[in-house]
Enzyme design. Structure first.
Site, PDB file in Angstrom:
ATOM      1  N   GLY A  52      43.013  32.755  41.483  1.00  0.00           N
ATOM      2  CA  GLY A  52      43.405  33.586  42.618  1.00  0.00           C
ATOM      3  C   GLY A  52      42.223  34.020  43.451  1.00  0.00           C
ATOM      4  O   GLY A  52      42.150  35.170  43.894  1.00  0.00           O
ATOM      5  N   SER A  96      41.030  32.827  46.427  1.00  0.00           N
ATOM      6  CA  SER A  96      40.949  32.542  47.865  1.00  0.00           C
ATOM      7  C   SER A  96      40.831  33.809  48.698  1.00  0.00           C
ATOM      8  O   SER A  96      40.375  33.771  49.839  1.00  0.00           O
ATOM      9  CB  SER A  96      42.177  31.742  48.318  1.00  0.00           C
ATOM     10  OG  SER A  96      43.361  32.513  48.187  1.00  0.00           O
ATOM     11  N   ARG A  97      41.230  34.959  48.125  1.00  0.00           N
ATOM     12  CA  ARG A  97      41.210  36.205  48.890  1.00  0.00           C
ATOM     13  C   ARG A  97      41.185  37.389  47.935  1.00  0.00           C
ATOM     14  O   ARG A  97      41.241  37.244  46.719  1.00  0.00           O
ATOM     15  CB  ARG A  97      42.440  36.288  49.799  1.00  0.00           C
ATOM     16  CG  ARG A  97      43.751  36.126  49.063  1.00  0.00           C
ATOM     17  CD  ARG A  97      44.912  35.969  49.997  1.00  0.00           C
ATOM     18  NE  ARG A  97      46.164  35.788  49.279  1.00  0.00           N
ATOM     19  CZ  ARG A  97      47.337  35.638  49.864  1.00  0.00           C
ATOM     20  NH1 ARG A  97      47.422  35.654  51.180  1.00  0.00           N
ATOM     21  NH2 ARG A  97      48.429  35.470  49.149  1.00  0.00           N
ATOM     22  N   ALA A 150      49.263  29.163  39.813  1.00  0.00           N
ATOM     23  CA  ALA A 150      48.850  29.928  38.642  1.00  0.00           C
ATOM     24  C   ALA A 150      49.922  29.940  37.559  1.00  0.00           C
ATOM     25  O   ALA A 150      49.608  30.110  36.376  1.00  0.00           O
ATOM     26  CB  ALA A 150      48.500  31.358  39.048  1.00  0.00           C
ATOM     27  N   ASN A 191      42.474  36.338  37.483  1.00  0.00           N
ATOM     28  CA  ASN A 191      42.740  37.315  38.539  1.00  0.00           C
ATOM     29  C   ASN A 191      44.067  37.080  39.246  1.00  0.00           C
ATOM     30  O   ASN A 191      44.644  38.020  39.794  1.00  0.00           O
ATOM     31  CB  ASN A 191      41.600  37.272  39.566  1.00  0.00           C
ATOM     32  CG  ASN A 191      41.936  38.009  40.830  1.00  0.00           C
ATOM     33  OD1 ASN A 191      41.999  39.246  40.863  1.00  0.00           O
ATOM     34  ND2 ASN A 191      42.195  37.265  41.916  1.00  0.00           N
ATOM     35  N   SER A 229      45.685  46.076  35.540  1.00  0.00           N
ATOM     36  CA  SER A 229      45.999  47.055  36.573  1.00  0.00           C
ATOM     37  C   SER A 229      46.197  48.415  35.935  1.00  0.00           C
ATOM     38  O   SER A 229      46.555  48.518  34.750  1.00  0.00           O
ATOM     39  CB  SER A 229      47.285  46.648  37.318  1.00  0.00           C
ATOM     40  OG  SER A 229      47.729  47.674  38.189  1.00  0.00           O
ATOM     41  N   TYR A 282      56.619  43.811  37.259  1.00  0.00           N
ATOM     42  CA  TYR A 282      55.159  43.666  37.390  1.00  0.00           C
ATOM     43  C   TYR A 282      54.400  44.404  36.293  1.00  0.00           C
ATOM     44  O   TYR A 282      53.489  43.853  35.670  1.00  0.00           O
ATOM     45  CB  TYR A 282      54.754  44.180  38.774  1.00  0.00           C
ATOM     46  CG  TYR A 282      53.274  44.258  39.045  1.00  0.00           C
ATOM     47  CD1 TYR A 282      52.545  43.113  39.353  1.00  0.00           C
ATOM     48  CD2 TYR A 282      52.599  45.487  39.023  1.00  0.00           C
ATOM     49  CE1 TYR A 282      51.177  43.180  39.631  1.00  0.00           C
ATOM     50  CE2 TYR A 282      51.250  45.565  39.301  1.00  0.00           C
ATOM     51  CZ  TYR A 282      50.538  44.412  39.600  1.00  0.00           C
ATOM     52  OH  TYR A 282      49.193  44.486  39.866  1.00  0.00           O
ATOM     53  N   LYS A 342      51.171  43.252  33.520  1.00  0.00           N
ATOM     54  CA  LYS A 342      49.816  43.797  33.492  1.00  0.00           C
ATOM     55  C   LYS A 342      49.508  44.450  32.143  1.00  0.00           C
ATOM     56  O   LYS A 342      48.381  44.385  31.652  1.00  0.00           O
ATOM     57  CB  LYS A 342      49.632  44.790  34.641  1.00  0.00           C
ATOM     58  CG  LYS A 342      49.635  44.123  36.010  1.00  0.00           C
ATOM     59  CD  LYS A 342      48.544  43.062  36.102  1.00  0.00           C
ATOM     60  CE  LYS A 342      48.449  42.428  37.464  1.00  0.00           C
ATOM     61  NZ  LYS A 342      47.326  41.464  37.574  1.00  0.00           N
ATOM     62  N   THR A 396      44.655  51.600  43.148  1.00  0.00           N
ATOM     63  CA  THR A 396      45.222  51.119  44.411  1.00  0.00           C
ATOM     64  C   THR A 396      44.108  50.487  45.242  1.00  0.00           C
ATOM     65  O   THR A 396      43.234  51.175  45.769  1.00  0.00           O
ATOM     66  CB  THR A 396      45.884  52.268  45.191  1.00  0.00           C
ATOM     67  OG1 THR A 396      46.895  52.855  44.371  1.00  0.00           O
ATOM     68  CG2 THR A 396      46.518  51.759  46.469  1.00  0.00           C
ATOM     69  N   ASN A 415      49.527  44.470  48.338  1.00  0.00           N
ATOM     70  CA  ASN A 415      50.180  45.755  48.637  1.00  0.00           C
ATOM     71  C   ASN A 415      50.067  46.148  50.111  1.00  0.00           C
ATOM     72  O   ASN A 415      50.245  47.308  50.454  1.00  0.00           O
ATOM     73  CB  ASN A 415      49.618  46.877  47.746  1.00  0.00           C
ATOM     74  CG  ASN A 415      48.117  47.036  47.889  1.00  0.00           C
ATOM     75  OD1 ASN A 415      47.534  46.523  48.836  1.00  0.00           O
ATOM     76  ND2 ASN A 415      47.495  47.711  46.955  1.00  0.00           N
TER      77      ASN A 415
END
Length: 256
Positions: free
Chosen positions: A12, A14-15, A67, A93, A146, A159, A163, A191, A197
């Site tokens: 993950g 790319s950003r 993924a 990630n 998280s 979710y 985590k 956050t 988000n």
């Protein structure tokens, strides 16, 4: 140069957090395998990231594969072996969080979230660990869990279990892989302003509330995670395994 000549794989990447971690690992001397979804929209971001890493004097290659696929980890490891001679650090990630209420949760949304965040992660971590065990020089595995592993969320019933599962996976892998010198740890972001988000934080009232809940007075950014990830990947954390590091600006402890 905490990671000089190390080979680092990041999913993950790319950003968001993955991208920031990839850049910081390169600054610290590592070569990087960039895992990303394989989508055309991500490809331009990945190409730019590779250019930035090369400008830092390091090398990077990209592997586009979802993924959630059980074979993706093998592909990432194969790229690391082919281009950089092995895997020293693996950072899991990749993750999604399509906010949705519980009572009408679509089955496909739940399954997609679990497959992406946890099932795919399990097999990717396993692939990296197998390569590290074959190499015989230890290694570091870091999962981006998280704060949601520790608290609930009414719109995150699909979710938060993933985590919590990642955190538990790192704890168990620390025991299973310790004899091979492979350290396994988790970072728990609070956050953080990322695409995951963006829509949720577009509500100005909620944004102000989250900022006020955070003792440091601001939301996090992806770069706030890069340092802790590099620390756990480096020999500075050589006696740290099975640990979880909150990176949340103090939000979790602010109960009042």
């Amino acid at each position: 140069m905490l990671l000089n000549d190390k080979s680092v794989v990041i999913t993950g990447a790319s950003r968001g957090i993955g991208r920031a971690a990839a850049l910081e690992c390169a600054r610290q001397g590592a070569n990087v395998v960039i895992g990303y979804s394989g989508s055309a929209s991500s490809k331009s971001q990945v190409d730019e990231l590779i250019r930035e890493i090369e400008q830092l004097g390091r090398s990077a290659v990209a592997v586009g594969a979802p993924a959630e696929d059980a074979e993706t980890g093998d592909k990432l490891v194969a790229a690391a072996v082919e281009h950089f001679g092995g895997v020293d650090v693996f950072v899991n990630n990749a993750g999604i969080c399509p906010f949705h209420s519980f009572l009408d949760m679509p089955r496909e949304t739940y399954l997609k979230t679990v497959d992406t965040n946890l099932n795919g992660a399990y097999f990717a971590v396993q692939a990296a660990a197998r390569q590290m065990q074959r190499q015989g020089r230890g290694g570091a595995i870091i999962a981006v869990s998280s704060i949601s592993a520790l608290v609930g969320g009414g719109m995150q019933t699909h979710y938060t279990p993933t985590k919590a599962g990642l955190l538990s996976l790192m704890q168990s892998c620390a025991i299973a892989l310790g004899p091979y010198g492979i350290r396994c740890n988790a970072v728990l972001p609070g956050t953080i302003e990322t695409d995951i988000n963006k829509d949720d934080l577009s509500d100005s009232e909620k944004r102000r509330y989250m900022e006020q809940r955070t003792p440091l007075g601001r939301l996090g950014n992806p770069e706030d995670l890069a340092g802790p990830i590099v620390f756990l990947a480096s020999d500075m954390a050589r006696y740290v395994t099975g640990a979880s590091l909150l990176v949340d600006g103090g939000m979790y402890v602010n109960l009042q």
